[in-house]
Design an enzyme around this catalytic site. Structure first.
Site, mmCIF file in Angstrom:
data_model
loop_
_atom_site.group_PDB
_atom_site.id
_atom_site.type_symbol
_atom_site.label_atom_id
_atom_site.label_comp_id
_atom_site.label_asym_id
_atom_site.label_seq_id
_atom_site.Cartn_x
_atom_site.Cartn_y
_atom_site.Cartn_z
ATOM 1 N N ASP A 9 -13.733 7.925 29.666
ATOM 2 C CA ASP A 9 -13.068 7.916 28.355
ATOM 3 C C ASP A 9 -12.385 9.251 28.108
ATOM 4 O OD1 ASP A 9 -12.223 7.282 25.817
ATOM 5 O OD2 ASP A 9 -14.177 7.602 24.879
ATOM 6 N N ASP A 53 -3.385 7.776 26.323
ATOM 7 C CA ASP A 53 -4.729 7.231 26.499
ATOM 8 C C ASP A 53 -4.776 6.357 27.743
ATOM 9 O OD1 ASP A 53 -7.413 6.666 25.820
ATOM 10 O OD2 ASP A 53 -6.809 4.805 24.857
#
Length: 450
Positions: free
Chosen positions: A124, A328
Site C-alpha cells: 500500500d 496510487d
C-alpha cells in the site's frame, strides 16, 4: 490517416484487474541493514487473477469494484481530516490521523522471523504501517497461510513505548511497557495489537530489526487478499523510511499481456535508478494533513489539440487538506474531479467518430460502439500536464476494448474532491519515487522485459 493529435488504438485490449501477487525474482546477495541504501532489492509481481479462469467481463467487474472501494476509502480519509481539522478540540486533532487508506491492488510475498515463514501481504503506497496477523488471536480473518507465531521466532522482540516509532503511531497506548497500536481503515476494517521488531526476508535479502504491527485483533473485509499490509507511504513507519532508502520504483506490465506468463517489478533502494531515455519528472507535493500520500501537481489536460478549459483550482490542494491529486498503485483507473471529468468526457466524445454506448454494463462512464470487422480505431491523444512534465499517454493506457462485446471505453471516471492517477495509466512506465529530491518520474519501459 491519423493526424498528429490522434493515435491508432488496436482492439486487443481489455481492462482486467491490476492485482498482482508478489513473487521474489533473482535478487542481490544477503545484505545487512547498513548497506540497504547502497544496493536494495528487486521483487517481481504476478497477476492475482492468473489461473482464476475469469472471463474478460468478470475481470473488468472485479477491477472496477476494487477501484470504487479504494476511491471511497481514500475520499473518506481526506474528508475525515478536513472535518476534524475544522474543530478546535485538541482531542480531535489527535484522532484525525487515525484513519488510513488501506487495502490495495498488489500482494507482496514476504518471509518473517527466524526460522522464516512466508506470507502474502498487501502493498500500500497510501499508508505507512507494516503489519501482519499474529498468534494468539483475539479475532483474526481467514488467510491462506498459517498465522505468524512470535513464540517460534528467535529474532522477535517487542518495542517499548519510549521508542520513536511508537511515538510515530497515530494512535497508541502503553501496556506492560509495550507499545500497543490501533490502525483503522476507511471501510471500518482495523488492526490492533502491539509494535515489535523482526527479521523480514525478500527472496535472498534478509533485513533485521524491521518494526511492524503484530496484530491479534483484526476485523473487516479489507484484507482478505493477504495476511497483512506493507506500507510504502512517506511516513517514518513505512518500509521505505525504516530502511533509509531514498528511492523506490515499480513497473507494471500492460493489461494486454498474458497474466500467466508476464510479471511486473518493484525495485527498492539505489537499484531504482533514473537514467532512462525519455524520462519526465514532476515535483511531489506535500499535504501536512495527509503525509503518507504521494501528491502531484496536475495543471491541465489536453484532448487532441484542445486544452480543456479546466479551472486552475480544480486539482489544487486546499488548505484543509482536501482536493489535489495523488498517484496510487492500488487504484485501477484514474478518477478526476467531477467537473474536470465532465469536460474531458464531452470533448473526448466529440473527437471520436463512433456512437456512444449508453447501455454498457462495464462500470465505466464513457464507452463507444465498435464497428464490425475492424481491428483498430482512431482516438484523440490524451496529455496530462503535470508541473514540469507533459505526459502524452499511450493509447493502451487510457482506452480499453473488447471486440466480442463490441465496445471501447475510456479508462477513467469521476470523483468528488480528491483525484487519483490510477495504475492503468501507469502501465509500461517505470514510476520512480525519489524521496530525497521530492520528485516522481515516469520513463516509458517495456515492463515485461525487465
Amino acid at each position: 490517416m491519423a493526424s498528429s493529435n490522434f493515435a491508432y488504438f488496436s482492439l486487443f485490449l481489455f481492462l482486467s484487474s491490476i492485482l498482482f501477487a508478489f513473487q521474489v525474482s533473482s535478487t542481490s546477495r544477503h545484505v545487512v541493514i547498513n548497506n540497504h541504501s547502497k544496493k536494495g532489492f528487486k521483487v517481481s509481481l504476478k497477476h492475482v487473477d492468473s489461473g482464476g479462469n475469469f472471463t474478460k467481463f468478470e475481470r473488468l467487474q472485479r477491477a472496477m469494484a476494487r477501484g470504487r472501494s479504494r476511491l471511497q476509502r481514500l475520499s473518506l480519509v481526506a474528508n475525515s481530516f478536513a472535518s476534524l481539522s475544522s474543530k478546535d478540540d485538541d482531542s480531535n486533532n489527535n484522532v484525525k490521523s487515525t484513519i488510513h487508506a488501506g487495502n490495495g491492488e498488489f500482494l507482496m510475498q514476504i518471509s518473517i522471523g527466524s526460522p522464516s515463514e512466508s506470507y502474502n501481504a498487501i502493498m500500500d503506497t497510501g499508508s505507512d504501517l507494516v503489519w501482519t496477523q499474529c498468534k494468539p488471536c483475539k479475532e483474526c480473518f481467514d488467510q491462506s497461510t498459517p498465522i505468524f507465531d512470535p513464540s517460534k521466532s528467535s529474532t522477535f522482540e517487542k518495542i517499548s513505548c519510549s521508542n520513536k516509532l511508537c511515538e510515530a503511531l497515530p494512535m497508541s497506548s502503553c501496556g506492560d511497557s509495550n507499545c500497543e497500536y490501533m490502525y483503522t481503515y476507511g471501510d471500518y476494517s482495523s488492526s490492533e495489537g502491539f509494535l515489535a521488531s523482526e527479521t523480514f526476508t525478500f527472496g535472498e535479502v534478509s533485513i533485521p530489526n524491521v518494526a511492524f504491527g503484530c496484530g491479534n485483533d483484526n476485523e473487516g473485509n479489507g484484507f482478505s487478499q493477504g495476511a497483512g499490509l506493507v506500507g510504502l507511504g512517506r511516513g517514518p513507519l513505512s518500509l521505505i523510511s525504516q530502511l533509509h532508502m531514498s528511492r523506490f520504483s515499480y513497473c507494471l506490465t500492460s493489461i494486454n499481456e498474458d497474466a500467466d506468463s508476464t510479471s511486473s517489478t518493484l525495485l527498492m533502494g539505489s537499484i531504482a535508478h533514473d537514467d532512462y531515455n525519455n524520462i519526465i519528472t514532476t515535483p511531489l507535493v506535500k499535504n501536512p494533513t495527509q503525509p503518507s500520500f504521494y501528491y502531484l501537481s496536475l495543471q491541465g489536460i489536453s484532448v487532441g489539440d484542445t486544452q480543456l478549459p479546466i479551472n486552475k483550482s480544480t486539482f489544487s490542494l486546499n488548505k484543509d487538506g482536501t482536493g489535489g491529486m495523488i498517484i496510487d498503485s492500488g487504484t485501477t483507473i484514474t478518477y478526476l474531479e467531477e467537473s474536470a471529468f465532465s469536460l474531458l468526457k464531452k470533448v473526448f466524445s466529440s473527437k471520436v467518430n463512433l456512437p456512444v454506448d449508453d447501455s454498457s454494463s462495464t462500470g465505466l462512464d464513457l464507452c463507444f460502439k465498435l464497428p464490425s470487422n475492424t481491428n483498430h480505431i482512431e482516438i484523440p491523444k490524451l496529455i496530462f500536464h503535470f508541473e514540469g512534465a507533459d505526459m502524452d499517454l499511450p493509447a493502451d493506457n487510457y482506452m480499453i476494448a473488447d471486440s466480442s462485446m463490441g465496445i471501447a471505453c475510456l479508462a477513467m471516471g469521476s470523483s468528488r474532491g480528491m483525484s487519483i492517477f490510477g495504475n492503468v495509466q501507469q502501465q509500461n512506465m517505470m514510476v520512480i519515487h525519489d524521496l530525497d529530491k521530492e520528485t516522481l518520474s515516469f520513463a516509458p519501459t517495456q515492463c515485461d522485459k525487465l
